[in-house]
Motif scaffolding. Structure first.
Motif: not given
Length: 837
Positions: A369-374, A575-577, A584-587
């Motif tokens: 998931r890291i890097g998505r949602n940019f 990207p770290l949403a 569904t989330a990185v953090t």
């Protein structure tokens, strides 16, 4: 690497600022090594490791670190800030006289030479226009940003994406705190005058009349300004939310345009002053806040088991110019250890923070998931020029028009009924000469007397207005993300590669935003002809009904249009949403990586959606929120007890005094360290005493710690007011008239039990001095001292070890307690008392 505390002298300057604000990595690591020695060969005293390591000394890392430091009333945190850049500026660049330091244009390929002294591009991308990159200096891009800092609306933080607790905290507290810090909570008193009021009124009337379609109704916008009269609250929502503090409370100078650098300086110097308490010079061991520049973080050493990781070290390359020649540097690889209870906060720019996570966290459960949602921002610029007569509300008698700044929020409904947000930033300047720069008088004037005098004499004839639209990209696009490139950087690790492509909704929003820009231009024209600045830099005369897109198309600037390239806004996000669900989330809600126990992210990389605002206000708000999540609580009293020291306040405590003793006139002091009072011996015996009288009979409970067996201190009870006997050293009042419960495992100077830990000093030793229930150096112990009539009983860690019946009716008649400074350092905490019936 720093080699001394003396500022260095270059060909032109003496580096007082750098030496006073920053430390070398050698100093930072030496200050955590309990076996290290000072430069004079003496033993380094009782260091403690950094428990918060912030990677990135830019906008948001500094905001978080400074607030954590300032709010740490218990002095429990020790904070290290690492940054690859130098100390270059001490303020926002526009708060300083003209330096010629600006922001360079975008580039698609990094020339591997810093542009405009500090700007570099570490990543690669498929973005046509390229990126400007990062400012490699303390403060980062906060030293250059334009200042527009509106807040996110609820509609820009959808409940399905933003954690409910985060959204609530931002709206009820942290947006307001952040606005106060950066200066957007007060009206801009430097934006005023007849032209500003006339433009604002024209725009207000047009919005109310529906002439600016898709404008968010003003009564739906938050009023961030304070002390606005009720009759002006609606129109005041058009005021520009500029991060400029032009007013301040009485006795405090305004900070001007916000940057994080003054916050960094304040924390660093306050830490130095605190560390120097009672010492002739700064002791790095006790500095609670240290800044190490010229430190490139390569990756985080992370132990991963079962998909869960923990950072154990920060791998860095430290570099220092050789002989003042910035083109030649010494480089050294240094691993910064991460203590067991420490936290690492990644606060680089959005793209570089993501790269560091990709390089460091392979193997964690949601690594993919890291890097998505940019996301980034969509941005357009429309500049027009109108004669002053076009403003009906502007009287002919008005001469100097000066400047104006206004803000309009927009919302576009897509075909599927979802919404996208954008806004228009409007700047205007009255000029008596042809110009294309409406920001010249808004941002770029230095307030010297000659400039001010010239402005009062000018007779402005034209008004140049720039309408800058900024819109959000939709979250979750599969075509926009950050990955690792095949290309490696200067230290041999993979660069980031940025994929950024606007989708159909983004394009529709961009069109709607540009249409609103045209509508606002027609409003200001007053129904008369006006001029539009085309892509070639020429003024083109148009009529109010003309299609402005024919003069300045809805296209990229590179194609002759009004739209800036996607990489030019500096507003990368997502990207770290953060989010509640790791799937569904990185953090998580606090910015901690879901599957890394001690690593956090900071800045717009956390945003689930980007909205249209500049990320400064939201980023600062989240930074302050994270700092508060790390707050260490005060101690609470045990049932029936009353706290005399809660871990922070020393209001009830005073240090003994010495007079008439040249050379032996320093009683030492007690430092507040990690919720404890830590003794710092002076040149003679000292006493830190509680000014609140004790009951006649009582139980005194406290915890104490020594770092070495030769630590020597004690707890005094039942002595009179130290200032009541006329002693030159008032600490000896406690010695002569009270009783000391000793802390000295070596029982100096004779090894007798009456001088050992737990003894009523000089009078009664522990019953079994060779088998004390002592936890040893580095561990906390608890004393419980019972004082009943003339009997003194000492419990160590719950075990009674000493009892003494006092036969002297003239001793032990006072009602104060205190702590001793003697030799070595001993700490005390959770000091509480209960009356003994």
């Amino acid at each position: 690497m720093a080699t001394s505390g003396v500022p260095q002298t270059t060909d032109f300057t003496r580096d007082v600022l750098g030496r006073f604000i920053c430390n070398g990595m050698d100093e930072a690591l030496r200050s955590t090594d309990r076996n290290a020695r000072r430069g004079d060969g003496t033993a380094q005293s009782d260091a403690r490791p950094f428990d918060v390591i912030v990677i990135g000394g830019g906008s948001f890392g500094v905001a978080m670190a400074q607030h954590l430091f300032a709010a740490d009333k218990t002095h429990s945190h020790r904070i290290l800030v690492l940054d690859a850049g130098s100390l270059v500026l001490t303020e926002h660049v526009q708060n300083l006289p003209v330096l010629g330091l600006g922001v360079p244009g975008p580039t698609e390929t990094d020339p591997f030479v810093l542009r405009e002294q500090v700007w570099g591009l570490p990543w690669r991308s498929d973005v046509r226009s390229g990126f400007t990159g990062l400012a490699y200096c303390l403060g980062g891009r906060s030293a250059y940003f334009g200042g527009w800092s509106p807040r996110l609306l609820d509609a820009e933080m959808p409940d399905a994406l933003w954690p409910a607790t985060v959204k609530s905290d931002l709206n009820t507290r942290y947006f307001d705190e952040s606005a106060a810090q950066i200066g957007t909570d007060t009206a801009n008193d430097f934006i005023k005058g007849p032209m500003h009021l006339a433009l604002r009124k024209e725009l207000f009337d047009a919005i109310k009349a529906g002439k600016v379609t898709e404008a968010v109704p003003l009564n739906q916008l938050p009023l961030h300004l304070k002390n606005v009269p009720a009759a002006e609250k609606e129109i005041a929502r058009l005021e520009a939310p500029l991060a400029v503090q032009s007013n301040a409370v009485s006795g405090i100078f305004p900070l001007n345009k916000f940057s994080s650098i003054p916050l960094l300086i304040a924390a660093s110097r306050t830490a130095a002053f605190d560390a120097a308490k009672g010492m002739p010079s700064v002791d790095d061991v006790k500095k609670r806040f240290m800044v190490v520049p010229h430190c490139r973080v390569i990756r985080l050493t992370t132990e991963v088991q079962g998909g869960m990781g923990r950072v154990t070290a920060v791998e860095t390359e430290v570099f220092q110019p050789v002989g003042g020649d910035s083109s030649t540097v010494q480089k050294q690889r240094v691993n910064v250890p991460v203590a067991e209870n420490a936290k690492v906060v990644i606060a680089l720019g959005t793209i570089e923070s993501t790269r560091l996570a990709l390089l460091s966290f392979q193997g964690i459960s949601n690594y993919d998931r890291i890097g998505r949602n940019f996301m980034a921002h969509l941005r357009s610029n429309l500049t027009i020029r109108i004669p002053r007569e076009s403003l009906a509300g502007l009287k002919p008698s008005v001469k100097a028009l000066q400047a104006s700044a206004l803000f309009v929020k927009g919302s576009h409904v897509h075909a599927d009924a979802t919404r996208g947000s954008f806004h228009q930033q409007i700047t205007a300047s009255g000029l008596d000469r042809p110009s294309t720069d409406s920001e010249a008088e808004l941002f770029k004037k230095i307030p010297d007397i000659d400039t001010f005098d010239a402005m009062t004499r000018v007779n402005d004839t034209q008004i140049v207005i720039t309408i800058r639209g900024i819109g959000e990209m939709q979250p979750g696009s599969p075509d926009s993300r950050i990955t690792l490139s095949a290309e490696t950087d200067e230290v041999g690790v993979q660069r980031a590669f940025v994929h950024l492509t606007p989708g159909d909704k983004d394009k529709a929003l961009w069109d709607a935003m540009d249409r609103m820009g045209d509508e606002i231009a027609r409003v200001f024209s007053g129904g008369k002809s006006f001029e539009v600045l085309n892509a070639a830099g020429n003024w083109v005369t148009v009529q109010p009904g003309d299609d402005l897109s024919a003069v300045l198309p809805y296209k990229d600037r590179a194609d002759g249009g009004r739209r800036d390239g996607l990489g030019t806004t500096h507003h990368e996000a997502g990207p770290l949403a953060m989010g509640v669900a790791p799937a569904t989330a990185v953090t998580d809600e606090n910015g901690r990586f879901h599957f890394v126990s001690n690593a956090y992210a900071m800045g717009p990389a956390l945003f689930p959606t980007v909205g249209s605002p500049n990320p400064m206000l939201t980023g600062v708000a989240l930074a302050r929120r994270l700092a508060d999540q790390m707050e260490v609580p005060l101690f609470t009293a045990d049932p029936g007890f009353e706290l005399l020291f809660d871990g922070a306040s020393t209001d009830l405590w005073r240090m003994s005094k010495i007079k008439n003793q040249p050379g032996r006139d320093n009683p030492g002091t007690f430092l507040l360290v990690d919720r404890s009072l830590e003794s710092l011996p002076g040149t003679d015996l000292g006493l830190f005493w509680c000014i609140k009288p004790t009951p006649q009979n009582f139980i005194l409970k406290l915890e104490w710690l020594r770092w070495r067996d030769d630590g020597n201190s004690g707890v005094f009870v039942r002595f009179p007011d130290p200032n009541s006997k006329g002693y030159d050293n008032t600490a000896y009042v406690a010695v002569h008239f009270g009783f000391e419960v000793q802390i000295d495992q070596l029982a100096r100077d004779d090894g007798a039990p009456i001088h050992k830990t737990g003894a009523i000093y000089g009078l009664a030793g522990p019953a079994d001095p060779d088998h004390l229930p002592d936890q040893g150096p580095g561990a906390w112990n608890e004393y419980e001292i019972h004082v009943k009539d003339q009997t003194y009983t000492v419990f160590l860690n719950g075990v009674q070890i000493t009892s003494y019946a006092n036969p002297d009716a003239n001793r032990g008649t006072g009602n104060f307690i205190g702590l001793q400074t003697h030799t070595g350092r001993v700490a005390f905490r959770k000091i509480q008392i209960k009356e003994l019936i």
